[in-house]
Structure formats: C-alpha cells, structure tokens
Design a protein around this motif. Structure first.
Motif, PDB file in Angstrom:
ATOM      1  N   SER A 256      -2.454   4.765  11.115  1.00 30.94           N
ATOM      2  CA  SER A 256      -2.107   6.153  10.810  1.00 30.94           C
ATOM      3  C   SER A 256      -3.293   6.916  10.220  1.00 30.94           C
ATOM      4  O   SER A 256      -4.242   6.342   9.696  1.00 30.94           O
ATOM      5  N   ASN A 257      -3.210   8.239  10.324  1.00 30.07           N
ATOM      6  CA  ASN A 257      -4.296   9.094   9.840  1.00 30.07           C
ATOM      7  C   ASN A 257      -4.627   8.840   8.373  1.00 30.07           C
ATOM      8  O   ASN A 257      -5.801   8.778   7.990  1.00 30.07           O
ATOM      9  N   ALA A 258      -3.592   8.697   7.552  1.00 28.00           N
ATOM     10  CA  ALA A 258      -3.809   8.537   6.111  1.00 28.00           C
ATOM     11  C   ALA A 258      -4.581   7.264   5.794  1.00 28.00           C
ATOM     12  O   ALA A 258      -5.320   7.208   4.808  1.00 28.00           O
ATOM     13  N   ILE A 259      -4.419   6.236   6.611  1.00 24.61           N
ATOM     14  CA  ILE A 259      -5.120   4.977   6.379  1.00 24.61           C
ATOM     15  C   ILE A 259      -6.542   5.035   6.929  1.00 24.61           C
ATOM     16  O   ILE A 259      -7.487   4.513   6.329  1.00 24.61           O
ATOM     17  N   LEU A 260      -6.723   5.695   8.087  1.00 28.31           N
ATOM     18  CA  LEU A 260      -8.057   5.786   8.678  1.00 28.31           C
ATOM     19  C   LEU A 260      -8.959   6.762   7.929  1.00 28.31           C
ATOM     20  O   LEU A 260     -10.164   6.547   7.830  1.00 28.31           O
TER      21      LEU A 260
ATOM     22  N   VAL B 296      10.315   5.700   0.654  1.00 30.88           N
ATOM     23  CA  VAL B 296      10.606   4.814   1.783  1.00 30.88           C
ATOM     24  C   VAL B 296       9.762   3.542   1.680  1.00 30.88           C
ATOM     25  O   VAL B 296       8.579   3.597   1.345  1.00 30.88           O
ATOM     26  N   LEU B 297      10.391   2.405   1.967  1.00 35.69           N
ATOM     27  CA  LEU B 297       9.664   1.146   2.127  1.00 35.69           C
ATOM     28  C   LEU B 297       9.591   0.842   3.618  1.00 35.69           C
ATOM     29  O   LEU B 297      10.570   1.051   4.343  1.00 35.69           O
ATOM     30  N   THR B 298       8.453   0.361   4.087  1.00 33.96           N
ATOM     31  CA  THR B 298       8.323   0.021   5.499  1.00 33.96           C
ATOM     32  C   THR B 298       7.527  -1.268   5.670  1.00 33.96           C
ATOM     33  O   THR B 298       6.743  -1.651   4.793  1.00 33.96           O
ATOM     34  N   LEU B 299       7.752  -1.933   6.791  1.00 33.65           N
ATOM     35  CA  LEU B 299       7.055  -3.186   7.087  1.00 33.65           C
ATOM     36  C   LEU B 299       7.175  -3.468   8.570  1.00 33.65           C
ATOM     37  O   LEU B 299       7.888  -2.777   9.296  1.00 33.65           O
TER      38      LEU B 299
ATOM     39  N   ALA C 203       0.856  -1.180   0.000  1.00 37.81           N
ATOM     40  CA  ALA C 203       0.000   0.000   0.000  1.00 37.81           C
ATOM     41  C   ALA C 203       0.895   1.233   0.000  1.00 37.81           C
ATOM     42  O   ALA C 203       2.095   1.144   0.268  1.00 37.81           O
ATOM     43  N   ARG C 204       0.282   2.372  -0.272  1.00 41.15           N
ATOM     44  CA  ARG C 204       1.081   3.588  -0.391  1.00 41.15           C
ATOM     45  C   ARG C 204       0.359   4.763   0.258  1.00 41.15           C
ATOM     46  O   ARG C 204      -0.868   4.851   0.227  1.00 41.15           O
ATOM     47  N   LYS C 205       1.138   5.657   0.872  1.00 39.49           N
ATOM     48  CA  LYS C 205       0.569   6.898   1.403  1.00 39.49           C
ATOM     49  C   LYS C 205       1.618   8.000   1.331  1.00 39.49           C
ATOM     50  O   LYS C 205       2.815   7.730   1.165  1.00 39.49           O
ATOM     51  N   GLU C 206       1.158   9.240   1.456  1.00 34.96           N
ATOM     52  CA  GLU C 206       2.069  10.384   1.519  1.00 34.96           C
ATOM     53  C   GLU C 206       1.988  10.961   2.918  1.00 34.96           C
ATOM     54  O   GLU C 206       0.895  11.189   3.451  1.00 34.96           O
ATOM     55  N   GLU C 207       3.145  11.176   3.538  1.00 33.57           N
ATOM     56  CA  GLU C 207       3.186  11.686   4.907  1.00 33.57           C
ATOM     57  C   GLU C 207       4.421  12.541   5.079  1.00 33.57           C
ATOM     58  O   GLU C 207       5.536  12.126   4.751  1.00 33.57           O
TER      59      GLU C 207
END
Length: 281
Positions: free
Chosen positions: A180-184, A111-114, A66-70
């Motif tokens: 996170s806010n972007a996902i909610l 950035v990649l995160t997991l 998935a992807r988001k901007e933060e």
C-alpha cells in the motif's frame, strides 16, 4: 507467563522464535537476521504495538504489528504471529490480543487486518473465533520472467518519486497492506519506480524492490491496456533481476486480467493463495 510489548526485545531472540515457529508452517520458511530487520523496516512494524509472551523472561510467542492511517481509519496489521511448538494449544494468540487490544484502542485503532494462507484451516478458524472475517482472496506469483514480443513505441524511464494521484487513476484494485501507498511512502530509496511513457504521456508504472526482488505495484492506464505496456515494464524488471526469480504478492483475485497477464504474459506461477481478514474494534 508474562505478556508485554516488544520494545526491548532482542532481535536475535525474536529471530530464533520466528524461525522455530515457522519451521513446521504450511509453507515453511526461514529468515536471516538481515531479512528480519528488512521486514521490520519495509512493513513499518512498531515494536510498541507488537506483543510477546514470555516465560522466565524468555520469549515463547509473538504478534508483530504495524499501523497506518487510510481513508480516515487507523488500521493495525498483523505482520506475523508465531508460537514455539511446545507452547501451542494454550490459547496464547487470544491472550496476546487480549493484552494488546486496550493499547490499540487507546491509540484510536479502528480495524485489525492480517493475511492467512488459504489452506491453513486451523489458523483461519482461530482468527474467526477472535472475530476476524475474510474480506478477499489474494494471489501470490513467482518465477523467472519470460517475455516475447517487444513494443518499441513504449519507453520506460526511472522516476524520482511516487506520483500517487496519477498512479491511483490506473488502479482496478486496492493493494494489500505490504504494497500500500502508506507503507511504500518514505521508502522511495529502497525501490525502483518505473514509468511507462507513450507519446511522452505516463501510461503505466511499476514499483520494484531490487533487494527482495518483489514487484510491489504495477498498473496501466485503462485506455492503454493490451498494448504491451505491462510487458515492457517487466522487461526492465527482468534486467534488474539479472535472470533471477521475481515475486508479485497479494494480487486481488477479482482482477482476473492481472492474474492471466502474470501467468501467460510474464511466465510467473500462482504458487500460493491467501485470505485477507479484518476485524473492527
């Protein structure tokens, strides 16, 4: 073997590989088709950014992303990696990343995160070999809510929407990807947003998913802590659960007060710990 995105993958085929992959995991688990669909929706998984490995047109492994901007950065989250047992040991995770990285770079990913379970040493080493680094430890809690004293000076009301500017002023720690806010955001109807008020002032809040029975966020104004406000938020959540188990996942372990509150104040148990890992690209 062929590597390609999962835009056209059949979800039942993905489900089969998912469940087979995690059947012998450090913490084995099994999803229904409905739960997989819910995971894709809640975590905003993008099948165009996800990758699978196929042999004879049959899916054998995957990375869901998935992807988001933060904060001005484009972040890509690994929401699950699975390989059928007979295809392990062939370097397929690295090959899937090699395939998808150019696509992510084209889309300006930074950035990649997991997240990886703390005691899953083989996975941690594999991700470190791919350039990921541990950034923090996250604690997962679950159990039946057990509360004691009641604070009648606090009223809990359901809110119609997220008030992020106010909510964030209560934070000590930053939520993990799934919380996170972007996902909610844009998923408000899936959640109960509970506001805690004292003298008509918002002094705390909680975001609760009644379908998954998960608390995604909870925080109290720094000036109103140790006054039973978090307890009253959980009292409403307890009613919403109908006495069933609830979970609070990925609490930053640097927030010792939160961990103590969840264990001693709410009665939940820290049953699992994870590492958050990141890689700059």
């Amino acid at each position: 073997m062929e590597f390609k995105d999962l835009e056209l993958v059949d979800l039942e085929e993905l489900l089969l590989v998912f469940n087979t992959s995690f059947s012998d995991y450090v913490v084995p688990f099994h999803l229904s088709l409905e739960q997989l669909e819910l995971k894709i929706a809640l975590e905003k998984i993008d099948m165009n950014l996800s990758v699978g490995v196929f042999e004879f047109d049959k899916l054998q492994g995957f990375i869901l992303q998935a992807r988001k901007e933060e904060n001005g950065k484009h972040i890509v989250y690994n929401a699950g990696t699975g390989i059928n047992p007979e295809y392990r040991g062939k370097g397929l995770v690295r090959k899937m990343y090699d395939f998808i990285l150019p696509v992510l770079k084209e889309k300006n990913a930074d950035v990649l995160t997991l997240e990886v379970i703390e005691r899953n040493d083989p996975a941690i080493r594999a991700y470190e070999n791919l350039g990921f680094k541990i950034t923090r430890k996250l604690l997962c809690f679950s159990g039946i809510i057990e509360l004691k004293e009641k604070n009648t000076a606090v009223s809990i009301e359901e809110m119609d929407n997220f008030q992020w500017k106010v909510f964030q002023s209560f934070w000590d720690i930053t939520p993990s990807w799934q919380n996170s806010n972007a996902i909610l955001t844009d998923r408000e109807k899936r959640y109960k947003i509970l506001g805690a008020y004292k003298d008509q002032q918002l002094v705390g809040y909680a975001v609760y998913n009644p379908i998954a029975r998960k608390v995604s966020q909870i925080a109290v104004d720094k000036n109103y802590r140790r006054q039973g406000i978090g307890t009253e938020l959980f009292r409403i959540i307890e009613k919403l659960t109908g006495g069933q188990s609830v979970s609070v996942n990925n609490v930053d372990d640097t927030s010792e007060n939160t961990a103590v509150f969840l264990e001693k104040g709410v009665g939940l148990k820290n049953w699992l710990s994870q590492f958050e890992m990141k890689k700059e690209i």
